[in-house]
Write a protein that holds these residues in place. Structure first.
Motif, PDB file in Angstrom:
ATOM      1  N   GLU A 100       5.122  12.934   0.193  1.00 18.03           N
ATOM      2  CA  GLU A 100       4.824  12.618  -1.191  1.00 18.03           C
ATOM      3  C   GLU A 100       4.961  11.113  -1.385  1.00 18.03           C
ATOM      4  OE1 GLU A 100       7.554  14.803  -3.569  1.00 18.03           O
ATOM      5  OE2 GLU A 100       9.301  13.676  -2.920  1.00 18.03           O
ATOM      6  N   PRO A 101       4.250  10.556  -2.351  1.00 21.47           N
ATOM      7  CA  PRO A 101       4.273   9.108  -2.541  1.00 21.47           C
ATOM      8  C   PRO A 101       5.630   8.597  -2.996  1.00 21.47           C
ATOM      9  CG  PRO A 101       3.083  10.183  -4.310  1.00 21.47           C
ATOM     10  CD  PRO A 101       3.344  11.236  -3.285  1.00 21.47           C
ATOM     11  N   VAL A 102       5.835   7.297  -2.822  1.00 18.38           N
ATOM     12  CA  VAL A 102       7.056   6.644  -3.280  1.00 18.38           C
ATOM     13  C   VAL A 102       6.861   6.224  -4.734  1.00 18.38           C
ATOM     14  CG1 VAL A 102       8.534   4.623  -2.977  1.00 18.38           C
ATOM     15  CG2 VAL A 102       7.655   5.842  -0.979  1.00 18.38           C
ATOM     16  N   GLN A 103       7.891   6.423  -5.570  1.00 19.31           N
ATOM     17  CA  GLN A 103       7.825   5.944  -6.959  1.00 19.31           C
ATOM     18  C   GLN A 103       7.878   4.425  -6.931  1.00 19.31           C
ATOM     19  OE1 GLN A 103       9.051   8.631  -9.833  1.00 19.31           O
ATOM     20  NE2 GLN A 103       7.201   7.610 -10.503  1.00 19.31           N
ATOM     21  N   THR A 104       6.954   3.780  -7.628  1.00 17.95           N
ATOM     22  CA  THR A 104       6.944   2.311  -7.661  1.00 17.95           C
ATOM     23  C   THR A 104       7.051   1.823  -9.100  1.00 17.95           C
ATOM     24  OG1 THR A 104       4.515   2.258  -7.677  1.00 17.95           O
ATOM     25  CG2 THR A 104       5.623   2.113  -5.532  1.00 17.95           C
ATOM     26  N   LYS A 120       0.871  -1.174   0.000  1.00 21.97           N
ATOM     27  CA  LYS A 120       0.000   0.000   0.000  1.00 21.97           C
ATOM     28  C   LYS A 120       0.901   1.215   0.000  1.00 21.97           C
ATOM     29  CE  LYS A 120      -3.439   2.486   2.752  1.00 21.97           C
ATOM     30  NZ  LYS A 120      -4.152   2.538   4.047  1.00 21.97           N
ATOM     31  N   ASN A 121       0.666   2.114  -0.929  1.00 26.15           N
ATOM     32  CA  ASN A 121       1.508   3.301  -1.052  1.00 26.15           C
ATOM     33  C   ASN A 121       0.620   4.527  -0.934  1.00 26.15           C
ATOM     34  OD1 ASN A 121       3.598   5.028  -1.542  1.00 26.15           O
ATOM     35  ND2 ASN A 121       3.511   4.806  -3.766  1.00 26.15           N
ATOM     36  N   GLU A 122       0.671   5.224   0.223  1.00 31.16           N
ATOM     37  CA  GLU A 122      -0.222   6.344   0.477  1.00 31.16           C
ATOM     38  C   GLU A 122      -0.046   7.434  -0.570  1.00 31.16           C
ATOM     39  OE1 GLU A 122       0.460   7.675   4.411  1.00 31.16           O
ATOM     40  OE2 GLU A 122       0.096   5.723   5.308  1.00 31.16           O
ATOM     41  N   GLY A 123      -1.154   7.796  -1.223  1.00 36.03           N
ATOM     42  CA  GLY A 123      -1.111   8.856  -2.212  1.00 36.03           C
ATOM     43  C   GLY A 123      -0.488   8.425  -3.531  1.00 36.03           C
ATOM     44  N   GLY A 124      -0.173   7.141  -3.679  1.00 41.75           N
ATOM     45  CA  GLY A 124       0.460   6.686  -4.902  1.00 41.75           C
ATOM     46  C   GLY A 124      -0.064   5.325  -5.326  1.00 41.75           C
ATOM     47  N   LEU A 125       0.813   4.484  -5.890  1.00 44.62           N
ATOM     48  CA  LEU A 125       0.420   3.181  -6.402  1.00 44.62           C
ATOM     49  C   LEU A 125       1.279   2.110  -5.757  1.00 44.62           C
ATOM     50  CD1 LEU A 125       0.212   4.106 -10.200  1.00 44.62           C
ATOM     51  CD2 LEU A 125      -1.706   3.803  -8.635  1.00 44.62           C
ATOM     52  N   GLY A 126       0.684   0.954  -5.481  1.00 40.44           N
ATOM     53  CA  GLY A 126       1.454  -0.170  -4.988  1.00 40.44           C
ATOM     54  C   GLY A 126       2.412  -0.665  -6.056  1.00 40.44           C
ATOM     55  N   GLY A 127       3.438  -1.373  -5.616  1.00 41.10           N
ATOM     56  CA  GLY A 127       4.420  -1.894  -6.562  1.00 41.10           C
ATOM     57  C   GLY A 127       5.780  -1.995  -5.916  1.00 41.10           C
ATOM     58  N   VAL A 138       9.387  13.851   0.242  1.00 39.78           N
ATOM     59  CA  VAL A 138       9.357  15.137   0.938  1.00 39.78           C
ATOM     60  C   VAL A 138       8.062  15.276   1.720  1.00 39.78           C
ATOM     61  CG1 VAL A 138       9.261  17.637   0.603  1.00 39.78           C
ATOM     62  CG2 VAL A 138      10.859  16.257  -0.731  1.00 39.78           C
ATOM     63  N   TYR A 139       8.176  15.818   2.935  1.00 41.01           N
ATOM     64  CA  TYR A 139       7.006  16.108   3.762  1.00 41.01           C
ATOM     65  C   TYR A 139       6.500  17.498   3.402  1.00 41.01           C
ATOM     66  CZ  TYR A 139       4.120  16.504   7.972  1.00 41.01           C
ATOM     67  OH  TYR A 139       3.071  16.650   8.844  1.00 41.01           O
ATOM     68  N   GLU A 140       5.256  17.580   2.917  1.00 39.08           N
ATOM     69  CA  GLU A 140       4.721  18.869   2.487  1.00 39.08           C
ATOM     70  C   GLU A 140       3.209  18.871   2.590  1.00 39.08           C
ATOM     71  OE1 GLU A 140       6.029  19.924  -1.375  1.00 39.08           O
ATOM     72  OE2 GLU A 140       5.390  22.009  -1.220  1.00 39.08           O
ATOM     73  N   ASP A 141       2.655  20.000   3.044  1.00 39.12           N
ATOM     74  CA  ASP A 141       1.204  20.163   3.158  1.00 39.12           C
ATOM     75  C   ASP A 141       0.567  19.048   3.967  1.00 39.12           C
ATOM     76  OD1 ASP A 141       1.255  22.507   1.680  1.00 39.12           O
ATOM     77  OD2 ASP A 141       1.032  21.451  -0.219  1.00 39.12           O
ATOM     78  N   GLY A 142       1.230  18.658   5.062  1.00 35.63           N
ATOM     79  CA  GLY A 142       0.645  17.714   6.000  1.00 35.63           C
ATOM     80  C   GLY A 142       0.800  16.250   5.639  1.00 35.63           C
TER      81      GLY A 142
END
Length: 493
Positions: free
Chosen positions: A457-461, A411-418, A450-454
């Motif tokens: 950012e998601p991890v590239q998968t 599970k990748n918060e704000g992004g895609l699993g992989g 990067v931590y931004e706007d609470g």
């Protein structure tokens, strides 16, 4: 004449006492970007003289004026990194959350990370002589809940003070002061754009609207993070202190960047002032731990059962096309180059050797990746551990910058699993310079989220698509030349 002198003395004494009662004194300073020393009304808070509420222009311990030059560039931090130290008393607040579920520490990191998305390069202070220290103080130490900072680079340690309940916006505002920026509503030309109702300002705050020096870096910006709120310092909170002016038309309006930390003009001004950093790699402030992006399974023998349980086929030694999940493009060596130093980029898949990679298990969860067409290995240039470092191809060397960890993100918060690909040398993930760019030729770097706007950012998968076609004999011969022990492993798979 005697009576007049007595009256004059009494009046001056009254004014002096009046200012003293409200905490104000008149002092002469030559401020940054000013050609001459001028008198200002400043508030004495502790040992600091504060101009316009939060700007430290001197202190009682100094024997000379704080600033002695009008050269703007002497107050801008030099090319490269700006060292910042988060005081330990702020780090200890990390478990105390506000209504947005953020601690003061979280707010500081958010402010720094957001500034690092511009031309600014803020890094953790180590042994640098000149640096910024962010320190938590009580409201009694500032005279109110908020923050204070000098303007521009002073030399040595310079301190930003904040109270425990401030937000990312206050911290970013104070950081911009330390980086060389003044208030927007105190520009020399502000009377062309705003009207200030001094009758609605509390007496103790009357001198928070003095004109400041400096040359603005753009048009007047009502939305700037450096602009006071319309109702700031109001005696009557139902009436605005500041209103917009357009020629002879006066109207109520809102100031500040709204839900964002910075306005577009703020970002443009920052990038203009720090233009010389534009070509440098982005910085990430590393004093905090990067939040894990969901459930992670290491792609190693000990975790293969866990991967199988969630329907994921473990990656074993073999040939692959490697797809970027966020963009649908594939890894490729730029220009089908055979040269050392050629960059790793994304491209629409083409059935040729620079789009195919040999993934080799090394044991202990380590892998190496090499391009079919060149037999060169994917690594981080110069063994760099810095975020933003280029990813290139090079002849094989037994170094950690050539080795990678391949981790599955269920599970990748704000992004895609992989699959996440992390460099063993730096511990930083492989990602596009612009994570969501769908442009052919977008190049790869290593960089922590990067931590931004609470949020982070998601991890590239990535997806590893196995190629089952028979591989050329040349590939095995090349591997054998590099290391005899590898030939057996290739043939086995």
């Amino acid at each position: 004449m005697k009576s007049f002198l007595i009256l004059k003395f009494t009046l001056l004494l009254f004014i002096k006492v009046s200012f003293a009662q409200n905490g104000y004194v008149q002092k002469t300073f030559q401020l940054p970007m000013s050609n001459e020393a001028k008198p200002y009304f400043v508030k004495l808070v502790g040992t600091d003289y504060l101009l316009n509420g939060d700007i430290v222009v001197g202190n009682t311990l100094q024997h000379t004026r704080l600033y002695q030059t009008s050269d703007r560039n002497s107050f801008i931090w030099p090319k490269g990194n700006v060292p910042v130290e988060i005081d330990e008393n702020i780090q200890q607040t990390s478990s105390v959350k506000d209504k947005s579920n953020m601690s003061l520490y979280d707010h500081v990191v958010r402010a720094i990370s957001s500034l690092n998305s511009t031309n600014l390069r803020i890094v953790r202070h180590t042994n640098e002589k000149d640096y910024i220290r962010i320190k938590m103080v009580g409201p009694q130490d500032l005279g109110y809940n908020g923050g204070s900072s000098p303007v521009g680079k002073q030399g040595g340690e310079q301190v930003i003070k904040v109270t425990y309940d401030v937000t990312s916006r206050v911290i970013a505002h104070e950081l911009l002061h330390s980086l060389g920026f003044w208030h927007e509503q105190s520009r020399y030309d502000r009377d062309n754009y705003i009207v200030i109702d001094t009758s609605n300002i509390e007496e103790k705050n009357r001198h928070n609207f003095q004109i400041e020096p400096g040359t603005p870096l753009g048009e007047y910006d009502y939305k700037s993070i450096m602009h006071y709120d319309a109702y700031g310092f109001a005696k009557d909170p139902e009436k605005p202190v500041i209103r917009c002016k357009n020629g002879n038309t006066i109207s109520d309006c809102k100031f500040g960047p709204g839900p964002y930390l910075f306005s577009d003009a703020d970002i443009k001004a920052i990038n203009t002032a720090y233009y010389f950093n534009a070509g440098l790699a982005k910085a990430v402030y590393r004093e905090y731990m990067v939040k894990p992006a969901g459930t992670a399974f290491q792609n190693s023998t000990g975790n293969q059962d866990r991967l199988t349980n969630v329907g994921v086929v473990p990656i074993t030694t073999g040939w692959y096309k490697i797809k970027v999940n966020q963009t649908g493009k594939y890894l490729a060596i730029e220009g089908i180059s055979m040269d050392n130093g050629a960059r790793l980029v994304q491209w629409d898949f083409v059935d040729q050797g620079n789009h195919k990679f040999f993934v080799q298990e090394l044991g202990g969860g380590d892998y190496q990746l090499s391009a079919l067409h060149s037999n060169k290995y994917i690594n981080v240039a110069g063994q760099s551990k810095a975020d933003g470092s280029a990813v290139i191809q090079w002849d094989w060397a037994n170094q950690d910058n050539v080795k990678w960890k391949i981790i599955y993100r269920a599970k990748n918060e704000g992004g895609l699993g992989g699959w996440e690909i992390k460099n063993k040398n730096s511990g930083s993930p492989l990602c596009l310079n612009n994570m969501f760019s769908k442009n052919n030729g977008e190049f790869f770097i290593v960089k922590n989220p990067v931590y931004e706007d609470g949020a982070y950012e998601p991890v590239q998968t990535f997806s590893f698509e196995r190629i089952t076609e028979q591989q050329p004999k040349l590939r095995e011969e090349k591997l054998y030349e590099k290391s005899p022990g590898m030939l057996k492993q290739v043939k086995k798979n």
